[in-house]
Design a protein around this motif. Structure first.
Motif, PDB file in Angstrom:
ATOM      1  N   ILE A   1      39.887 -61.390 -20.785  1.00  0.00           N
ATOM      2  CA  ILE A   1      40.268 -61.877 -19.456  1.00  0.00           C
ATOM      3  C   ILE A   1      39.287 -62.933 -18.985  1.00  0.00           C
ATOM      4  O   ILE A   1      39.676 -63.956 -18.406  1.00  0.00           O
ATOM      5  CB  ILE A   1      40.382 -60.695 -18.457  1.00  0.00           C
ATOM      6  CG1 ILE A   1      41.578 -59.811 -18.832  1.00  0.00           C
ATOM      7  CG2 ILE A   1      40.511 -61.206 -17.017  1.00  0.00           C
ATOM      8  CD1 ILE A   1      41.678 -58.519 -18.058  1.00  0.00           C
ATOM      9  N   TRP A   2      38.016 -62.724 -19.257  1.00  0.00           N
ATOM     10  CA  TRP A   2      36.994 -63.706 -18.884  1.00  0.00           C
ATOM     11  C   TRP A   2      37.255 -65.041 -19.584  1.00  0.00           C
ATOM     12  O   TRP A   2      37.230 -66.105 -18.960  1.00  0.00           O
ATOM     13  CB  TRP A   2      35.609 -63.156 -19.217  1.00  0.00           C
ATOM     14  CG  TRP A   2      34.463 -64.056 -18.898  1.00  0.00           C
ATOM     15  CD1 TRP A   2      34.145 -64.571 -17.672  1.00  0.00           C
ATOM     16  CD2 TRP A   2      33.471 -64.521 -19.805  1.00  0.00           C
ATOM     17  NE1 TRP A   2      33.002 -65.339 -17.764  1.00  0.00           N
ATOM     18  CE2 TRP A   2      32.568 -65.325 -19.069  1.00  0.00           C
ATOM     19  CE3 TRP A   2      33.257 -64.338 -21.164  1.00  0.00           C
ATOM     20  CZ2 TRP A   2      31.477 -65.940 -19.663  1.00  0.00           C
ATOM     21  CZ3 TRP A   2      32.167 -64.943 -21.744  1.00  0.00           C
ATOM     22  CH2 TRP A   2      31.286 -65.739 -20.999  1.00  0.00           C
ATOM     23  N   ILE A   3      37.526 -64.989 -20.886  1.00  0.00           N
ATOM     24  CA  ILE A   3      37.795 -66.207 -21.672  1.00  0.00           C
ATOM     25  C   ILE A   3      39.079 -66.891 -21.192  1.00  0.00           C
ATOM     26  O   ILE A   3      39.130 -68.117 -21.085  1.00  0.00           O
ATOM     27  CB  ILE A   3      37.909 -65.863 -23.186  1.00  0.00           C
ATOM     28  CG1 ILE A   3      36.556 -65.415 -23.737  1.00  0.00           C
ATOM     29  CG2 ILE A   3      38.462 -67.038 -23.978  1.00  0.00           C
ATOM     30  CD1 ILE A   3      35.468 -66.459 -23.685  1.00  0.00           C
ATOM     31  N   MET A   4      40.096 -66.107 -20.896  1.00  0.00           N
ATOM     32  CA  MET A   4      41.403 -66.670 -20.533  1.00  0.00           C
ATOM     33  C   MET A   4      41.454 -67.219 -19.102  1.00  0.00           C
ATOM     34  O   MET A   4      42.410 -67.916 -18.746  1.00  0.00           O
ATOM     35  CB  MET A   4      42.491 -65.605 -20.716  1.00  0.00           C
ATOM     36  CG  MET A   4      42.686 -65.187 -22.163  1.00  0.00           C
ATOM     37  SD  MET A   4      43.832 -63.807 -22.350  1.00  0.00           S
ATOM     38  CE  MET A   4      45.394 -64.657 -22.116  1.00  0.00           C
ATOM     39  N   ASN A   5      40.442 -66.881 -18.308  1.00  0.00           N
ATOM     40  CA  ASN A   5      40.450 -67.325 -16.901  1.00  0.00           C
ATOM     41  C   ASN A   5      39.219 -68.151 -16.609  1.00  0.00           C
ATOM     42  O   ASN A   5      38.903 -68.460 -15.515  1.00  0.00           O
ATOM     43  CB  ASN A   5      40.568 -66.133 -15.974  1.00  0.00           C
ATOM     44  CG  ASN A   5      41.934 -65.468 -16.109  1.00  0.00           C
ATOM     45  OD1 ASN A   5      42.880 -65.908 -15.510  1.00  0.00           O
ATOM     46  ND2 ASN A   5      42.038 -64.435 -16.934  1.00  0.00           N
TER      47      ASN A   5
END
Length: 155
Positions: A151-155
């Motif tokens: 989620i961190w990478i995707m946002n």
């Protein structure tokens, strides 16, 4: 250790777990979370409650199995580690859902995972059953760490 003392100890540990669970539940996912980009392997929201309920109960039982082997003084390192991981556990929901700080939540969950592994090892030295009870917790938090990272990478 007297039977009443053992029962009260278990109740206290279950209450501690319930408090941490309540703190975590205070910070709901809400609209912010729904709008985040998430990997396809994100579990459905309804799954988190039952999984965490099971984990909090087994964490308390594991701590109790260690505690009954001589109390706090004989198990200071293991039980201190247990309290530390409970604090990190409760903080994650506040950081992720409350503050919307995905990267800081990732740092918290990685520290949580490390502390859980250390506690598992310390618990296992005192009680095989206590160590075994922590294995699902390690697996779930490992998965949650990967999800937090994605989620961190995707946002």
């Amino acid at each position: 250790m007297r039977k009443l003392t053992r029962i009260l100890g278990l109740l206290l540990l279950l209450i501690l777990s319930a408090i941490v669970a309540w703190v975590g539940a205070t910070f709901q996912s809400g609209e912010w979370y729904l709008q985040l980009n998430k990997p396809s392997w994100t579990p459905p929201g309804w799954l988190f409650g039952p999984v965490w309920t099971y984990l909090y109960i087994t964490m308390a039982i594991a701590a109790w199995l260690v505690w009954i082997k001589g109390g706090w003084s004989a198990n200071r390192a293991a039980l201190t580690g247990y309290v530390i991981q409970m604090i990190l556990n409760g903080l994650w929901s506040w950081i992720f859902f409350g503050r919307h700080m995905i990267g800081m939540a990732l740092l918290d969950i990685l520290l949580l995972l490390l502390s859980i592994i250390i506690v598992l090892i310390l618990f296992r030295q005192r009680s095989k059953a206590a160590g075994l009870l922590f294995i699902p917790y390690v697996i779930w938090v490992s998965f949650a760490s990967a999800l937090n990272f994605a989620i961190w990478i995707m946002n």
